[in-house]
Design a protein around this motif. Structure first.
Motif, short mmCIF file in Angstrom:
data_model
loop_
_atom_site.label_atom_id
_atom_site.label_comp_id
_atom_site.label_asym_id
_atom_site.label_seq_id
_atom_site.Cartn_x
_atom_site.Cartn_y
_atom_site.Cartn_z
N GLU A 59 0.82 -1.29 0.00
CA GLU A 59 -0.05 -0.04 -0.26
C GLU A 59 0.78 1.34 0.13
N ARG A 64 1.06 3.38 -4.65
CA ARG A 64 1.43 4.77 -4.73
C ARG A 64 2.03 5.06 -6.26
N VAL A 136 -1.47 6.76 3.45
CA VAL A 136 -1.69 6.61 2.17
C VAL A 136 -3.11 7.24 2.01
N GLY A 138 -5.55 6.09 0.44
CA GLY A 138 -6.79 5.12 0.48
C GLY A 138 -7.74 5.18 1.51
N SER A 142 -7.53 1.37 2.46
CA SER A 142 -6.29 0.76 2.61
C SER A 142 -6.15 -0.35 4.13
N THR A 287 -7.02 10.43 4.46
CA THR A 287 -6.76 10.31 3.23
C THR A 287 -5.64 11.55 2.85
N ARG A 373 -9.33 11.29 -2.95
CA ARG A 373 -8.10 10.67 -2.68
C ARG A 373 -8.44 9.41 -2.37
N HIS A 377 -6.98 5.81 -4.61
CA HIS A 377 -6.43 4.80 -4.24
C HIS A 377 -7.22 3.47 -4.86
N ARG A 380 -6.26 2.78 -7.91
CA ARG A 380 -4.95 2.07 -7.97
C ARG A 380 -5.10 0.38 -8.19
N ALA A 389 -6.55 7.16 -11.08
CA ALA A 389 -5.59 7.01 -10.05
C ALA A 389 -4.46 8.22 -10.53
#
Length: 595
Positions: A59, A64, A136, A138, A142, A287, A373, A377, A380, A389
């Motif tokens: 993650e 990223r 991150v 996410g 995440s 986020t 945001r 993620h 991603r 992303a």
């Protein structure tokens, strides 16, 4: 809306967001034959994704990297405190307080705010530990991917985006309501009435759309610039709230508090379920992890500090409103403005309206920043189109995701009334906060390959008991009007399960920088309170929530499952290639050293 350079992750340097390569670049969607083959493998792929858990390093680094450009690290704890206040203090206190006080809780609305605030604070603590360890974009998506797996994270992700979309739409419509008050008009005077549409969806709101678009431009251009704007307007907003407290208390009448709980305890909890909406938004601060200079220091100060300030102000403001007017006379649309009018301070309502507009504008800004945001993620992982992303190289912001989410917000805000939106929002939010608390318990007590089978099984059993007893309390509250036997049983089960978890299961991990105290009691309490508040939400809102979840499952089985499966395979290949290259390089260096 252009994407970044090609790298095999579905993001190409020159491509329209509407192109197939930007939306579905994975192997499963290369042709109809590939897609049919993917559908035939749904059972195998679903089993793989249900059991798959991400890793911290994945993650933090690989995911990223899929955005090509980096977000700019420009924020500190001061920015986060004001982002937290700006994200939370808006439509909730200025609009929902009136409806909750008049129709659900009476003067006890202050207790409703306190209950919702305690629940939100427990969730903030859980979020803080995760966001320090995993800074991150996410956020909770995440956290859940790492601890509860891809599938749970996806369901949460769908509700996260739903939560933010509904929140943005709610605040945008509330902006129109207070703007109308400032102009001495009824809110619907500024909306277009279409009689052919269904009730609660027939007052079209063009002002909400315009405000959302203006905020979108600011959010897309610069995070630091948005932070400066948010800080200035939030400080002005706090000054307006202090004015409301001081001026309002000069007109206080204790007789208005004589009947403190006219609707009983059930009314208090019913109000707290809806007022939980007033605390939504703090999770968006998490986020911003990729843009924070010192996550270990700045995130705890920013998240916890802003929530404590918010809870205090909400309780004081709701108490002031109840002291100014009898609860039966509080206006449900613009309670504070009309309360000042009722006590002979007509001029003050304009200050209140301006303050409300400032607060709602910062909520819209912080909401959209967090929303984009999250979506970045999620994209991603390819559960959403990977083109979303992309991070704009010049601005360092997720421009594509910001624009797409603004469009969604505008569509919902244009049609849907505030009362429908508020209940929908609370369910999604409470579910996500409960899942994050469960994920934190799992994170502390389970590490794959290290935790014994015995401890793993006990962990599962105790967590199931904590969740089950919490659901039992909520159900008993909903169906029973008398007696405490049910609560004694469910409360005892919750206590024994939490105590058993603490005493019999060995912790597998310690937080590196900041951890939730009194584990597992605080996360377990967060689960219990969140689920209990959910039990006070009306049936039709649960029905809409179920319909939305079915839509999410449909999309997952036919698109997101296969896209994320292919992306995971590609990530695994890339990781092996990187490891092989590292081993070769190490071998060469070793050979050169020996020679």
């Amino acid at each position: 809306m252009m994407s970044g350079t090609g790298n095999g992750n579905g993001i190409k340097k020159r491509g329209c967001i509407c192109s197939k390569e930007g939306l579905l670049p994975e192997e499963s969607f290369k042709s109809w034959g590939s897609y049919v083959h993917a559908l035939a493998s749904t059972k195998t792929r679903l089993k793989d994704r249900l059991l798959a858990r991400s890793q911290d390093s994945l993650e933090l680094h690989h995911m990223r990297a899929r955005s090509q450009s980096e977000m700019k690290k420009t924020l500190n704890w001061w920015d986060l405190i004001w982002f937290g206040i700006g994200a939370v203090m808006g439509a909730g206190i200025f609009v929902l307080t009136g409806d909750a006080a008049r129709n659900d809780a009476g003067p006890a609305v202050v207790v409703s705010y306190l209950i919702s605030g305690i629940s939100a604070l427990l969730s903030v603590l859980c979020y803080t530990e995760f966001s320090v360890e995993l800074p991150v974009a996410g956020g909770s998506f995440s956290y859940l991917r790492v601890e509860l797996g891809d599938f749970v994270a996806y369901i949460a992700a769908g509700n996260i985006l739903f939560e933010y979309m509904v929140a943005g739409a709610s605040v945008a419509r509330s902006w129109t309501s207070y703007f109308a008050t400032l102009c001495n008009h009824n809110p619907n005077d500024f909306r277009i009435n279409v009689s052919n549409l269904a009730e609660n969806y027939n007052h079209l709101d063009p002002i909400a759309v315009v405000v959302s678009v203006v905020v979108c431009v600011g959010a897309a251009l610069s995070t630091k610039g948005s932070s400066r704007f948010n800080s200035v307007t939030s400080i002005l907003h706090i000054l307006v709230l202090i004015f409301i407290l001081i001026a309002g208390l000069t007109k206080a009448d204790l007789a208005n508090m004589a009947t403190f709980t006219p609707y009983g305890v059930k009314g208090i909890f019913k109000a707290s379920a809806v007022l939980f909406f007033a605390y939504v938004g703090f999770d968006g601060v998490a986020t911003l992890g990729e843009e924070i200079k010192n996550p270990g220091r700045d995130i705890p100060i920013g998240l916890i500090g802003s929530m404590l300030i918010t809870i205090t102000l909400y309780c004081l403001l709701s108490a002031t409103l109840s002291l100014m007017q009898p609860y039966t006379q509080i206006d449900v649309d613009a309670p504070f403005s009309l309360a000042f009018q009722a006590v002979g301070m007509n001029w003050a309502k304009y200050i209140v309206a301006i303050g409300a507009l400032k607060g709602m504008t910062t909520v819209l800004l912080a909401n959209l920043i967090g929303q984009a945001r999250y979506f970045t993620h999620i994209a991603r992982t390819h559960m959403a189109p990977p083109i979303l992303a992309a991070i704009n190289e010049k601005t360092g912001t997720p421009v594509n995701a910001t624009i797409i989410m603004t469009i969604a917000n505008c569509i919902v805000a244009f049609f849907t009334s505030l009362d429908v939106l508020a209940n929908l929002l609370s369910i999604s939010t409470l579910l996500i906060f409960s899942l994050v608390a469960v994920a934190l318990i799992v994170r502390r007590y389970y590490v794959s390959g290290e935790t014994s089978d015995s401890n793993r099984n006990k962990l599962i059993g105790f967590v199931v008991l904590i969740i089950g007893s919490s659901i039992g309390s909520a159900v008993y509250w909903t169906v029973s009007n008398i007696g405490w036997i049910g609560y004694i049983v469910t409360g005892a089960l919750w206590f024994v399960a939490t105590l058993g978890l603490q005493l019999t299961v060995k912790k597998a991990r310690k937080p590196k920088m900041w951890g939730v105290p009194l584990l597992p009691w605080l996360p377990a309490a967060s689960i219990a309170i969140n689920v209990f508040i959910m039990g006070s939400i009306d049936g039709p809102s649960f029905l809409r929530f179920i319909v939305w979840t079915v839509v999410l499952l449909f999309y997952y089985l036919f698109v997101a499952l296969h896209a994320s499966y292919d992306a995971a395979i590609e990530a695994e290949r890339a990781a092996k290639a990187t490891q092989a290259a590292t081993n070769i390089e190490a071998g060469v260096i070793k050979t050169q050293t020996e020679s």
